[in-house]
Design a protein around this motif. Structure first.
Motif, PDB file in Angstrom:
ATOM      1  N   GLY A   1      13.971  -1.847  -8.963  1.00 37.86           N
ATOM      2  CA  GLY A   1      14.350  -2.911  -8.396  1.00 37.86           C
ATOM      3  C   GLY A   1      14.347  -2.757  -7.156  1.00 37.86           C
ATOM      4  N   LYS A   2      14.116  -1.621  -6.313  1.00 40.42           N
ATOM      5  CA  LYS A   2      14.148  -1.706  -4.971  1.00 40.42           C
ATOM      6  C   LYS A   2      12.779  -0.829  -4.235  1.00 40.42           C
ATOM      7  N   SER A   3      12.295  -1.489  -3.408  1.00 38.20           N
ATOM      8  CA  SER A   3      10.912  -0.843  -2.944  1.00 38.20           C
ATOM      9  C   SER A   3      11.258   0.263  -1.776  1.00 38.20           C
ATOM     10  N   TRP A   4      10.514   1.340  -1.849  1.00 39.12           N
ATOM     11  CA  TRP A   4      10.789   2.352  -1.079  1.00 39.12           C
ATOM     12  C   TRP A   4       9.088   2.736   0.104  1.00 39.12           C
ATOM     13  N   HIS A   5       9.479   3.239   1.087  1.00 39.60           N
ATOM     14  CA  HIS A   5       8.100   3.742   0.775  1.00 39.60           C
ATOM     15  C   HIS A   5       8.033   5.241   0.432  1.00 39.60           C
ATOM     16  N   ALA A   6       6.887   5.226   0.248  1.00 40.62           N
ATOM     17  CA  ALA A   6       6.149   6.862  -0.299  1.00 40.62           C
ATOM     18  C   ALA A   6       6.922   8.380   0.311  1.00 40.62           C
ATOM     19  N   GLN A   7       6.953   7.419   1.303  1.00 39.03           N
ATOM     20  CA  GLN A   7       7.674   9.503   2.245  1.00 39.03           C
ATOM     21  C   GLN A   7       8.711   9.339   2.079  1.00 39.03           C
ATOM     22  N   CYS A   8       9.832   8.277   1.780  1.00 39.80           N
ATOM     23  CA  CYS A   8      11.516   8.194   1.562  1.00 39.80           C
ATOM     24  C   CYS A   8      11.578   8.123   0.139  1.00 39.80           C
ATOM     25  N   PHE A   9      10.724   8.092  -0.617  1.00 46.44           N
ATOM     26  CA  PHE A   9      10.933   8.485  -2.220  1.00 46.44           C
ATOM     27  C   PHE A   9      11.238   9.995  -2.150  1.00 46.44           C
ATOM     28  N   THR A  10      12.147  11.081  -1.735  1.00 43.99           N
ATOM     29  CA  THR A  10      11.846  11.973  -2.089  1.00 43.99           C
ATOM     30  C   THR A  10      13.743  12.439  -2.725  1.00 43.99           C
ATOM     31  N   CYS A  11      13.978  13.448  -2.690  1.00 47.70           N
ATOM     32  CA  CYS A  11      15.271  14.268  -2.982  1.00 47.70           C
ATOM     33  C   CYS A  11      16.198  13.660  -1.963  1.00 47.70           C
ATOM     34  N   LYS A  12      17.614  13.494  -1.505  1.00 39.16           N
ATOM     35  CA  LYS A  12      18.598  13.570  -0.132  1.00 39.16           C
ATOM     36  C   LYS A  12      18.160  14.786   0.263  1.00 39.16           C
ATOM     37  N   THR A  13      18.830  15.511  -0.893  1.00 41.11           N
ATOM     38  CA  THR A  13      18.476  16.744  -0.734  1.00 41.11           C
ATOM     39  C   THR A  13      18.035  17.858  -0.385  1.00 41.11           C
ATOM     40  N   CYS A  14      17.417  18.445  -1.217  1.00 38.91           N
ATOM     41  CA  CYS A  14      16.033  19.071  -0.664  1.00 38.91           C
ATOM     42  C   CYS A  14      15.033  18.917  -0.022  1.00 38.91           C
ATOM     43  N   ASN A  15      14.687  17.346  -0.008  1.00 42.44           N
ATOM     44  CA  ASN A  15      13.489  16.595   0.289  1.00 42.44           C
ATOM     45  C   ASN A  15      12.590  16.692  -0.499  1.00 42.44           C
ATOM     46  N   LYS A  16      11.555  16.925  -1.819  1.00 40.63           N
ATOM     47  CA  LYS A  16      10.539  17.351  -2.459  1.00 40.63           C
ATOM     48  C   LYS A  16      11.025  15.741  -3.097  1.00 40.63           C
TER      49      LYS A  16
ATOM     50  N   ALA B   1       0.906  -0.902  -0.189  1.00 39.11           N
ATOM     51  CA  ALA B   1       0.221   0.325   0.463  1.00 39.11           C
ATOM     52  C   ALA B   1       1.121   1.411  -0.119  1.00 39.11           C
ATOM     53  N   GLU B   2       2.275   1.053   0.436  1.00 39.62           N
ATOM     54  CA  GLU B   2       3.206   2.231   0.226  1.00 39.62           C
ATOM     55  C   GLU B   2       3.900   2.085  -0.558  1.00 39.62           C
ATOM     56  N   GLU B   3       3.968   1.187  -1.650  1.00 39.04           N
ATOM     57  CA  GLU B   3       5.474   0.718  -1.784  1.00 39.04           C
ATOM     58  C   GLU B   3       5.578   1.857  -3.301  1.00 39.04           C
ATOM     59  N   LYS B   4       6.866   2.634  -3.443  1.00 33.69           N
ATOM     60  CA  LYS B   4       7.368   3.029  -4.553  1.00 33.69           C
ATOM     61  C   LYS B   4       8.719   2.275  -5.682  1.00 33.69           C
ATOM     62  N   LYS B   5       8.419   1.751  -6.592  1.00 32.27           N
ATOM     63  CA  LYS B   5       9.814   0.859  -6.633  1.00 32.27           C
ATOM     64  C   LYS B   5      10.673   2.013  -7.432  1.00 32.27           C
ATOM     65  N   ASN B   6      11.743   1.490  -7.763  1.00 38.71           N
ATOM     66  CA  ASN B   6      13.212   1.854  -8.173  1.00 38.71           C
ATOM     67  C   ASN B   6      14.038   1.352  -8.593  1.00 38.71           C
TER      68      ASN B   6
END
Length: 107
Positions: free
Chosen positions: A42-57, A35-40
């Protein structure tokens, strides 16, 4: 013998997946559920973690750039990736060809 159970085609299991069976988010290390998965890549990320490391966008499949350091992967938006890892002297963010725009049409 010769029944369906012998070849693994018996009734589907009603047991939930074993504990710890969900993939781990590369950013926070916690389990990622569908329910919260974003894939990139081949890795699975939380939607809220799928952000730019620098600006958090928040990024998506069209704006994400990734940088791998061994097994660790970090996500960046195109502008921050260009600033962090672009050619020497590059300070323009989205200038310098890092922003994809369609420039020609096959007419």
């Amino acid at each position: 013998s010769g029944g369906l159970d012998d070849v693994g085609l018996g009734p589907p299991s009603t047991m939930p997946p074993k504990f710890g069976g969900a993939p781990k988010c590369p950013r926070c290390g916690k389990s990622v559920y569908a329910a919260e998965e974003k894939k990139n890549s081949g890795k699975s990320w939380h939607a809220q973690c799928f952000t730019c490391k620098t600006c958090n966008k928040r990024v998506d499949s069209t704006t994400v750039c990734e940088k791998a350091d061994g097994e660790h992967i970090e996500l960046y938006c195109k502008a921050c990736y260009g600033k962090e890892f672009g050619p020497t002297g590059f300070r323009g963010g989205t200038s310098g060809g890092l922003q994809h725009t369609e420039t020609s049409k096959n007419s």
